[in-house]
Scaffold this motif. Structure first.
Motif, short mmCIF file in Angstrom:
data_model
loop_
_atom_site.label_atom_id
_atom_site.label_comp_id
_atom_site.label_asym_id
_atom_site.label_seq_id
_atom_site.Cartn_x
_atom_site.Cartn_y
_atom_site.Cartn_z
N UNK A 14 -4.05 4.39 -39.25
CA UNK A 14 -3.67 3.33 -40.20
C UNK A 14 -2.53 2.48 -39.66
N UNK A 15 -1.62 3.08 -38.88
CA UNK A 15 -0.48 2.33 -38.35
C UNK A 15 -0.89 1.36 -37.25
N UNK A 16 -2.06 1.59 -36.64
CA UNK A 16 -2.52 0.71 -35.57
C UNK A 16 -3.25 -0.52 -36.09
N UNK A 17 -3.61 -0.52 -37.36
CA UNK A 17 -4.34 -1.65 -37.93
C UNK A 17 -3.39 -2.81 -38.12
N UNK A 18 -3.56 -3.87 -37.33
CA UNK A 18 -2.68 -5.03 -37.38
C UNK A 18 -3.49 -6.28 -37.67
N UNK A 19 -2.81 -7.36 -38.06
CA UNK A 19 -3.49 -8.60 -38.41
C UNK A 19 -3.79 -9.46 -37.19
N UNK A 20 -4.67 -10.45 -37.41
CA UNK A 20 -4.98 -11.41 -36.36
C UNK A 20 -6.32 -11.16 -35.70
#
Length: 504
Positions: free
Chosen positions: A133-139
């Motif tokens: 979950x911490x690796x899910x980033x925007x863009x």
């Protein structure tokens, strides 16, 4: 078309509709696409590069679909691990593919301790590694992926038991998804259709993930499902479609008396006619069988619901067929020299087309792959013949063949006879070493709940239905048959147990 573009298209068209639901929650189409894209960015931020192999050890659920789609979007190569194989086999696969990372579920923390050594670890849950979950980033994902880029390695065992990885591209997977849609489903599923992943989505059930995403219809995931759990889920989620291995179809038919299923597909092995009739009467008349391989993604052939109805109504020969050859597949039956054989003559099945792997990973120097490529054709190792209506009849696997007294005997024909005995559930036939005949035919079988079928009755049926060289010399009733990691009956394990004289 690539998998990433397919996911983006589904998100744009179906946005807030429910896409997937599992033990770890639910996602809309927009949420699924956003999380997959964000995870793709996060994985690349770890220093991984397009083409790197990433092991995946996740149970059925939303995280499994997100990981699959994210790896495809990032240009990484997904290597799914079957939880049933265990640490030793996982480590052999990791070594063969040269894995750089592992995405795993926290429940496997203890078993993956050695496997994680030297790998980037990403975990779903609370265990060592970077939290998924911490690796899910925007863009957006800044990677240009092409249709013929590698998207996965699908591992099975070579003839020596050493893992072999079939290479899969975006083109392979999307060709399979389109064929599943139009050949197996008969067209895109309706918006109210619900697919149930009751078996592991890293195997045959996973072939329906992309078709359902393309159609904008929801998918429900179960983990470690038995017959009672499946029936409860069908009712709770108003499930309309599912696919199971024949063993589970048989167990479901014993536990149910009618379901609302619009389609029940089965694959991985044929079902005897008696078992098909029970499934049609107790589950749904809308049965579909499809055939394919790790190296040639299903469906290569389809036995549709109309074929099943005709077979049950008076054309029983249809029920022993693997169905008609799919339109996008070039399939032939050839002799030992690779020359095409006329309809009705038995030989090896060879195929070519977009669903067929471009080859094996690390194939150079290996002689144990079991299948080969000749002038663009995959030699499947399956034995069969073509017949009326462009249909394929499969006799058996070449490497399961029994040679007794100089005759070639294929176990499936005998297994079908035994399964036709009233009260028999499943059967397996193997060749035991014999000083006089080379091998002797031996059978084991299970009975339906509440039934007891004596071995003498099975042997009598075989004597009446089979020529002398195909008749089992012995039969044994057992409580269950061993299954391999994909849920198929393991003749190899049956043979080992019989040779070792183990009590079942």
């Amino acid at each position: 078309m690539t998998i990433g573009l397919l996911v983006q298209r589904a998100a744009a068209r179906f946005g807030d509709r429910r896409a997937v639901q599992g033990p770890d929650g639910a996602r809309t189409f927009a949420e699924l696409a956003g999380r997959a894209s964000g995870l793709a960015r996060g994985l690349l931020s770890l220093g991984l590069s397009p083409g790197d192999r990433v092991l995946e050890l996740l149970p059925n659920g939303c995280a499994l679909v997100e990981s699959d789609l994210a790896l495809a979007m990032a240009g990484l190569v997904r290597v799914p691990l079957n939880p049933r194989l265990g640490p030793a086999e996982w480590e052999r696969i990791a070594d063969d593919c040269g894995a750089r990372a592992l995405i795993y579920d926290a429940r496997f923390a203890e078993d993956t301790e050695a496997l994680r050594s030297g790998l980037q670890a990403v975990v779903s849950g609370d265990a060592p590694g970077r939290r998924l979950d911490d690796l899910v980033t925007g863009g957006p994902v800044p990677i240009g992926v092409l249709p013929d880029d590698l998207v996965g390695l699908a591992y099975s065992s070579g003839t020596t038991g050493r893992p072999k990885g079939a290479r899969r591209t975006h083109r392979n997977r999307i060709a399979s998804a389109l064929a599943m849609t139009h050949e197996v489903l008969g067209g895109p599923p309706a918006a109210d259709a619900v697919y149930l992943h009751a078996g592991p989505a890293i195997h045959t059930s996973g072939l329906f993930v992309l078709p359902w995403l393309m159609a904008g219809a929801p998918q429900v995931f179960l983990d470690h499902a038995d017959a009672a759990t499946i029936l409860a889920a069908v009712e709770e989620h108003r499930v309309t479609h599912t696919a199971l291995v024949p063993t589970m179809v048989s167990r479901l038919a014993e536990a149910a008396d009618g379901t609302p299923l619009r389609m029940l597909a089965y694959a991985g092995a044929p079902m005897p006619p008696g078992q098909i009739r029970r499934a049609s009467e107790r589950l749904t008349p809308h049965l579909v069988q499809y055939y394919g391989l790790v190296e040639a993604m299903p469906p290569l052939t389809v036995l549709d619901a109309d074929d099943h109805a005709r077979g049950l109504a008076g054309e029983p020969g249809l029920l022993t067929s693997a169905g008609r050859v799919c339109l996008a597949i070039d399939l032939r039956v050839v002799d030992e020299e690779g020359r095409p054989l006329p309809d009705g003559e038995q030989g090896e099945v060879v195929v070519r087309g977009d669903p067929v792997t471009p080859g094996y990973h690390n194939a150079e120097g290996r002689a144990d792959l079991g299948k080969g490529f000749t002038n663009g054709w995959l030699r499947t190792g399956d034995i069969g013949h073509l017949g009326p209506g462009g249909r394929l009849w499969l006799t058996d696997r070449r490497n399961d063949m029994i040679i007794t007294g100089g005759y070639n005997v294929y176990p499936r024909e005998i297994e079908d006879v035994i399964a036709g005995v009233d009260g028999v559930a499943e059967a397996a036939v193997v060749g035991l070493a014999d000083g006089e005949w080379g091998q002797r035919v031996a059978a084991v079988y299970t009975c339906l709940a509440g039934r007891r079928i004596e071995p003498d009755e099975v042997l009598r049926r075989c004597r009446a239905a089979l020529p002398a060289h195909k008749r089992p010399k012995s039969a044994l009733s057992v409580t269950s048959l061993p299954l391999n990691a994909t849920g198929k009956i393991s003749r190899r394990e049956v043979l080992r147990r019989m040779e070792a004289g183990e009590r079942w």
